[in-house]
Motif scaffolding. Structure first.
Motif, PDB file in Angstrom:
ATOM      1  N   ALA A 235      17.181 -39.250  12.700  1.00 14.76           N
ATOM      2  CA  ALA A 235      18.414 -39.870  13.212  1.00 14.76           C
ATOM      3  C   ALA A 235      18.354 -40.066  14.716  1.00 14.76           C
ATOM      4  CB  ALA A 235      19.624 -39.028  12.834  1.00 14.76           C
ATOM      5  N   ALA A 236      17.699 -39.154  15.421  1.00 14.01           N
ATOM      6  CA  ALA A 236      17.657 -39.208  16.881  1.00 14.01           C
ATOM      7  C   ALA A 236      16.679 -40.248  17.406  1.00 14.01           C
ATOM      8  CB  ALA A 236      17.303 -37.834  17.451  1.00 14.01           C
ATOM      9  N   THR A 237      15.916 -40.882  16.528  1.00 14.85           N
ATOM     10  CA  THR A 237      14.942 -41.879  16.984  1.00 14.85           C
ATOM     11  C   THR A 237      15.409 -43.307  16.724  1.00 14.85           C
ATOM     12  OG1 THR A 237      13.744 -41.783  14.864  1.00 14.85           O
ATOM     13  CG2 THR A 237      13.027 -40.283  16.609  1.00 14.85           C
ATOM     14  N   GLU A 238      16.661 -43.480  16.341  1.00 13.18           N
ATOM     15  CA  GLU A 238      17.217 -44.813  16.168  1.00 13.18           C
ATOM     16  C   GLU A 238      17.623 -45.378  17.525  1.00 13.18           C
ATOM     17  OE1 GLU A 238      17.261 -46.537  13.385  1.00 13.18           O
ATOM     18  OE2 GLU A 238      16.306 -44.863  12.335  1.00 13.18           O
ATOM     19  N   PRO A 239      17.699 -46.708  17.675  1.00 14.58           N
ATOM     20  CA  PRO A 239      18.079 -47.275  18.982  1.00 14.58           C
ATOM     21  C   PRO A 239      19.504 -46.942  19.359  1.00 14.58           C
ATOM     22  CG  PRO A 239      17.994 -48.971  17.272  1.00 14.58           C
ATOM     23  CD  PRO A 239      17.421 -47.739  16.662  1.00 14.58           C
ATOM     24  N   LEU A 240      19.732 -46.762  20.662  1.00 13.71           N
ATOM     25  CA  LEU A 240      21.064 -46.531  21.227  1.00 13.71           C
ATOM     26  C   LEU A 240      21.707 -45.273  20.672  1.00 13.71           C
ATOM     27  CD1 LEU A 240      22.279 -50.233  21.102  1.00 13.71           C
ATOM     28  CD2 LEU A 240      21.324 -49.014  23.059  1.00 13.71           C
ATOM     29  N   VAL A 241      20.931 -44.200  20.633  1.00 17.54           N
ATOM     30  CA  VAL A 241      21.421 -42.885  20.222  1.00 17.54           C
ATOM     31  C   VAL A 241      21.293 -41.939  21.406  1.00 17.54           C
ATOM     32  CG1 VAL A 241      20.947 -40.879  18.768  1.00 17.54           C
ATOM     33  CG2 VAL A 241      20.919 -43.156  17.767  1.00 17.54           C
ATOM     34  N   LEU A 242      22.340 -41.173  21.664  1.00 15.61           N
ATOM     35  CA  LEU A 242      22.276 -40.118  22.675  1.00 15.61           C
ATOM     36  C   LEU A 242      21.744 -38.867  21.994  1.00 15.61           C
ATOM     37  CD1 LEU A 242      22.952 -38.978  25.511  1.00 15.61           C
ATOM     38  CD2 LEU A 242      25.223 -38.430  24.616  1.00 15.61           C
ATOM     39  N   ALA A 243      20.645 -38.337  22.506  1.00 15.81           N
ATOM     40  CA  ALA A 243      19.992 -37.208  21.845  1.00 15.81           C
ATOM     41  C   ALA A 243      19.525 -36.179  22.875  1.00 15.81           C
ATOM     42  CB  ALA A 243      18.811 -37.693  21.006  1.00 15.81           C
ATOM     43  N   GLN A 244      19.280 -34.977  22.384  1.00 12.80           N
ATOM     44  CA  GLN A 244      18.694 -33.918  23.197  1.00 12.80           C
ATOM     45  C   GLN A 244      17.206 -33.891  22.903  1.00 12.80           C
ATOM     46  OE1 GLN A 244      20.711 -32.071  25.268  1.00 12.80           O
ATOM     47  NE2 GLN A 244      18.975 -31.008  26.187  1.00 12.80           N
ATOM     48  N   PHE A 245      16.392 -34.140  23.912  1.00 14.80           N
ATOM     49  CA  PHE A 245      14.946 -34.252  23.728  1.00 14.80           C
ATOM     50  C   PHE A 245      14.242 -33.026  24.291  1.00 14.80           C
ATOM     51  CE2 PHE A 245      16.281 -38.672  23.557  1.00 14.80           C
ATOM     52  CZ  PHE A 245      15.507 -39.183  22.521  1.00 14.80           C
ATOM     53  N   ASP A 246      13.339 -32.490  23.501  1.00 10.57           N
ATOM     54  CA  ASP A 246      12.443 -31.422  23.941  1.00 10.57           C
ATOM     55  C   ASP A 246      11.037 -31.995  23.903  1.00 10.57           C
ATOM     56  OD1 ASP A 246      11.244 -29.080  24.638  1.00 10.57           O
ATOM     57  OD2 ASP A 246      11.530 -28.086  22.701  1.00 10.57           O
ATOM     58  N   TYR A 247      10.446 -32.227  25.086  1.00 11.09           N
ATOM     59  CA  TYR A 247       9.148 -32.895  25.120  1.00 11.09           C
ATOM     60  C   TYR A 247       8.251 -32.275  26.186  1.00 11.09           C
ATOM     61  CZ  TYR A 247      11.116 -35.461  29.138  1.00 11.09           C
ATOM     62  OH  TYR A 247      11.694 -35.797  30.347  1.00 11.09           O
ATOM     63  N   VAL A 248       6.967 -32.522  26.028  1.00  9.26           N
ATOM     64  CA  VAL A 248       5.973 -31.991  26.969  1.00  9.26           C
ATOM     65  C   VAL A 248       5.115 -33.134  27.484  1.00  9.26           C
ATOM     66  CG1 VAL A 248       5.892 -29.686  25.960  1.00  9.26           C
ATOM     67  CG2 VAL A 248       4.394 -31.456  25.078  1.00  9.26           C
ATOM     68  N   GLU A 249       4.778 -33.067  28.746  1.00  5.40           N
ATOM     69  CA  GLU A 249       3.878 -34.046  29.345  1.00  5.40           C
ATOM     70  C   GLU A 249       2.434 -33.707  28.991  1.00  5.40           C
ATOM     71  OE1 GLU A 249       4.547 -34.289  33.495  1.00  5.40           O
ATOM     72  OE2 GLU A 249       6.709 -34.618  33.318  1.00  5.40           O
ATOM     73  N   ARG A 250       1.615 -34.750  28.861  1.00  9.88           N
ATOM     74  CA  ARG A 250       0.209 -34.560  28.528  1.00  9.88           C
ATOM     75  C   ARG A 250      -0.656 -35.112  29.650  1.00  9.88           C
ATOM     76  NH1 ARG A 250      -0.215 -36.845  22.458  1.00  9.88           N
ATOM     77  NH2 ARG A 250       0.765 -38.641  23.452  1.00  9.88           N
ATOM     78  N   SER A 251      -1.720 -34.415  29.944  1.00 10.68           N
ATOM     79  CA  SER A 251      -2.568 -34.798  31.080  1.00 10.68           C
ATOM     80  C   SER A 251      -3.403 -36.036  30.788  1.00 10.68           C
ATOM     81  CB  SER A 251      -3.490 -33.628  31.457  1.00 10.68           C
ATOM     82  OG  SER A 251      -4.267 -33.231  30.330  1.00 10.68           O
ATOM     83  N   GLN A 252      -3.741 -36.280  29.509  1.00 11.04           N
ATOM     84  CA  GLN A 252      -4.627 -37.386  29.183  1.00 11.04           C
ATOM     85  C   GLN A 252      -3.922 -38.737  29.184  1.00 11.04           C
ATOM     86  OE1 GLN A 252      -4.009 -34.818  27.195  1.00 11.04           O
ATOM     87  NE2 GLN A 252      -5.892 -33.621  26.924  1.00 11.04           N
ATOM     88  N   THR A 253      -2.619 -38.750  29.033  1.00  8.41           N
ATOM     89  CA  THR A 253      -1.877 -40.004  28.888  1.00  8.41           C
ATOM     90  C   THR A 253      -0.499 -39.885  29.505  1.00  8.41           C
ATOM     91  OG1 THR A 253      -0.943 -41.549  27.274  1.00  8.41           O
ATOM     92  CG2 THR A 253      -1.105 -39.264  26.606  1.00  8.41           C
ATOM     93  N   ALA A 254       0.074 -41.056  29.843  1.00  4.67           N
ATOM     94  CA  ALA A 254       1.425 -41.060  30.395  1.00  4.67           C
ATOM     95  C   ALA A 254       2.488 -40.873  29.319  1.00  4.67           C
ATOM     96  CB  ALA A 254       1.674 -42.374  31.144  1.00  4.67           C
ATOM     97  N   MET A 255       2.096 -41.001  28.070  1.00  6.28           N
ATOM     98  CA  MET A 255       3.039 -40.853  26.969  1.00  6.28           C
ATOM     99  C   MET A 255       3.225 -39.377  26.633  1.00  6.28           C
ATOM    100  SD  MET A 255       2.979 -42.699  23.238  1.00  6.28           S
ATOM    101  CE  MET A 255       2.896 -44.290  24.065  1.00  6.28           C
ATOM    102  N   VAL A 256       4.469 -38.943  26.583  1.00  8.41           N
ATOM    103  CA  VAL A 256       4.750 -37.543  26.314  1.00  8.41           C
ATOM    104  C   VAL A 256       4.755 -37.289  24.809  1.00  8.41           C
ATOM    105  CG1 VAL A 256       6.138 -37.416  28.417  1.00  8.41           C
ATOM    106  CG2 VAL A 256       7.272 -37.822  26.203  1.00  8.41           C
ATOM    107  N   LYS A 257       4.745 -36.025  24.440  1.00  8.90           N
ATOM    108  CA  LYS A 257       4.865 -35.628  23.038  1.00  8.90           C
ATOM    109  C   LYS A 257       6.252 -35.034  22.830  1.00  8.90           C
ATOM    110  CE  LYS A 257       3.054 -32.464  19.542  1.00  8.90           C
ATOM    111  NZ  LYS A 257       2.097 -31.359  19.267  1.00  8.90           N
ATOM    112  N   VAL A 258       7.050 -35.684  22.009  1.00  8.68           N
ATOM    113  CA  VAL A 258       8.396 -35.196  21.715  1.00  8.68           C
ATOM    114  C   VAL A 258       8.291 -34.201  20.571  1.00  8.68           C
ATOM    115  CG1 VAL A 258      10.740 -35.815  21.035  1.00  8.68           C
ATOM    116  CG2 VAL A 258       9.408 -37.383  22.469  1.00  8.68           C
ATOM    117  N   GLU A 259       8.542 -32.932  20.867  1.00  6.19           N
ATOM    118  CA  GLU A 259       8.418 -31.902  19.842  1.00  6.19           C
ATOM    119  C   GLU A 259       9.676 -31.797  18.986  1.00  6.19           C
ATOM    120  OE1 GLU A 259       7.253 -28.322  21.825  1.00  6.19           O
ATOM    121  OE2 GLU A 259       5.146 -28.969  21.956  1.00  6.19           O
ATOM    122  N   HIS A 260      10.813 -32.079  19.590  1.00  2.88           N
ATOM    123  CA  HIS A 260      12.063 -32.019  18.814  1.00  2.88           C
ATOM    124  C   HIS A 260      13.105 -32.882  19.514  1.00  2.88           C
ATOM    125  CE1 HIS A 260      15.190 -30.491  16.195  1.00  2.88           C
ATOM    126  NE2 HIS A 260      15.927 -30.210  17.249  1.00  2.88           N
TER     127      HIS A 260
END
Length: 325
Positions: free
Chosen positions: A49-74
């Motif tokens: 549900a939190a990955t639909e467009p125009l949704v306000l969500a609480q994101f828990d994510y970590v930055e990765r050294s190999q890429t600018a794209m983060v990993k959203v864990e929850h």
């Protein structure tokens, strides 16, 4: 790896592989963030549900050294803005402003301002219908955030003062010139694709908007002129017209919502023979789907073609494979 836990608004989700989804979301602290949510498309996923467009969500994510794209864990949905999703007009407005942010470079120092701007728009759209005047106000505020709001004190060619807050006895027309960043007075106008014709009343209205006066009651002519002027101004400063993605996405959601409101089921098996029952809607659905995949002749083709053209200049094999994907 740096870990972050903060609120964000989903600007654009893109399906990736069979079960995953790539998100671009706006946060209050980091600005725009792109990240992958593994398993988000699974029916059992808690992140769906939190990955639909125009949704306000609480994101828990970590930055990765190999890429600018983060990993959203929850990610947990905080507000789905259901009233916006049920109304095609409101969803179209929300998609339009989300695309403005997708086209904008947002430094982390200014991220709270952009987040507050978009969150305020979604909150207003959730609670009440809006019109072109509200859209013009939000567009003006967006120009202020960018720091490119037009100068309205005088003509940018002659230096003559602009009209006072009293309509002139005869109708005269000015130009809002995006290249000059301000107004051209009568006698100094010229044919220009980066300039929009506006009447004296609209110039006065713009000055009132710039002063924070929201009590102005524009006429239909003023609204039409504002709509075109803001479109030209944003197109000049953002580099392209921000309408294809918002229009196509909102149209597809409208088609899906119309079908669901009639059948009240998400089972694909119930939708057999839909073309015979809803022929006009089926045709619209097909047209907007072709636009979404960038079919030639649709608005989505331009962006897809330029992307493939750039890929071709670097690697012909990659471009050839991408053309079939």
């Amino acid at each position: 790896m740096n870990r972050h836990n903060e609120e964000g608004i989903v600007l654009r989700p893109v399906d990736f592989r069979e079960r995953d989804r790539i998100l671009t979301f706006l946060t209050r602290e980091q600005g725009k963030v792109s990240g992958i949510v593994y398993g988000a498309r699974s029916l059992k996923s808690q992140n769906r549900a939190a990955t639909e467009p125009l949704v306000l969500a609480q994101f828990d994510y970590v930055e990765r050294s190999q890429t600018a794209m983060v990993k959203v864990e929850h990610c947990e949905a905080l507000d789905l803005f259901l009233a916006i999703r049920k109304d095609y007009s409101r969803f179209l407005y929300a998609s339009y402003f989300a695309e403005l942010l997708l086209l904008t470079e947002i430094p982390s120092t200014e991220a709270p301002l952009y987040f507050k701007w978009l969150a305020g728009i979604l909150e207003t759209l959730q609670n009440e219908p809006v019109d072109l005047f509200c859209k013009a106000i939000w567009e003006w505020n967006f120009l202020c955030l960018l720091g490119v709001q037009p100068r309205l004190d005088c003509c940018q060619i002659s230096g003559q003062p602009l009209p006072p807050n009293v309509l002139p006895s005869e109708q005269v027309f000015y130009q809002l010139d995006a290249h000059l960043g301000g107004i051209r007075s009568p006698g100094y106008t010229e044919p220009n694709s980066d300039a929009a014709w506006i009447s004296g009343g609209t110039v006065i209205g713009l000055k009132r908007l710039a002063a924070g006066d929201l009590q102005w009651q524009p006429t239909k002519l003023n609204l039409r002129e504002l709509h075109k002027a803001m479109f030209i101004y944003l197109r000049f400063h953002l580099g392209r017209a921000p309408k294809s993605h918002g229009l196509i996405s909102a149209a597809l959601f409208f088609c899906i919502g119309s079908i669901y409101n009639r059948y009240h089921t998400k089972e694909i098996s119930y939708y057999g023979g839909l073309n015979s029952k809803l022929p006009k809607l089926s045709i619209l659905f097909l047209i907007f789907t072709l636009g979404s995949i960038g079919f030639p002749g649709t608005s989505g083709f331009v962006g897809e073609f330029l992307t493939l053209l750039a890929a071709y200049s670097k690697n012909t094999i990659v471009a050839f494979i991408s053309a079939f994907g």
